[in-house]
Design a protein around this motif. Structure first.
Motif: not given
Length: 97
Positions: A77-83, A86-96
């Motif tokens: 569960i912790v691994t899934m929430l972490s992944v 990260v995916l949610a952050g990337l999709s919101l432009g967190g790495m721009d």
């Protein structure tokens, strides 16, 4: 004399090492329950309560495996929430930059 004929040859395994490892690495609550049952095995065997010793051995093993399963479930569960985080952050432009 009949009691000696029905006495099993050796005590059942107490799973104390398994219970301690589960307590340290996986799940403290279920590991402690397993340690309590594991500690009862040899004392019940010495007292002549062979059925109680076998039952305590089975319970120690059961609770240790429940601890392993719950530890694995938490890890998944912790691994899934972490992944997903990260995916949610990337999709919101967190790495721009």
């Amino acid at each position: 004399m009949n009691e000696q004929l029905h006495q099993p040859q050796s005590p059942p395994p107490n799973y104390l090492a398994f219970a301690i490892i589960v307590t340290i690495l996986c799940c403290q609550i279920f590991g402690i329950v397993s340690i309590v049952f594991a500690a009862q095995v040899n004392s019940k065997w010495s007292a002549g309560d062979y059925e109680g010793a076998i039952s305590a051995s089975k319970n120690a093993k059961l609770w240790a495996w429940i601890g392993v399963a719950s530890g694995m479930a938490v890890l998944i569960i912790v691994t899934m929430l972490s992944v997903f985080g990260v995916l949610a952050g990337l999709s919101l432009g967190g790495m721009d930059f």
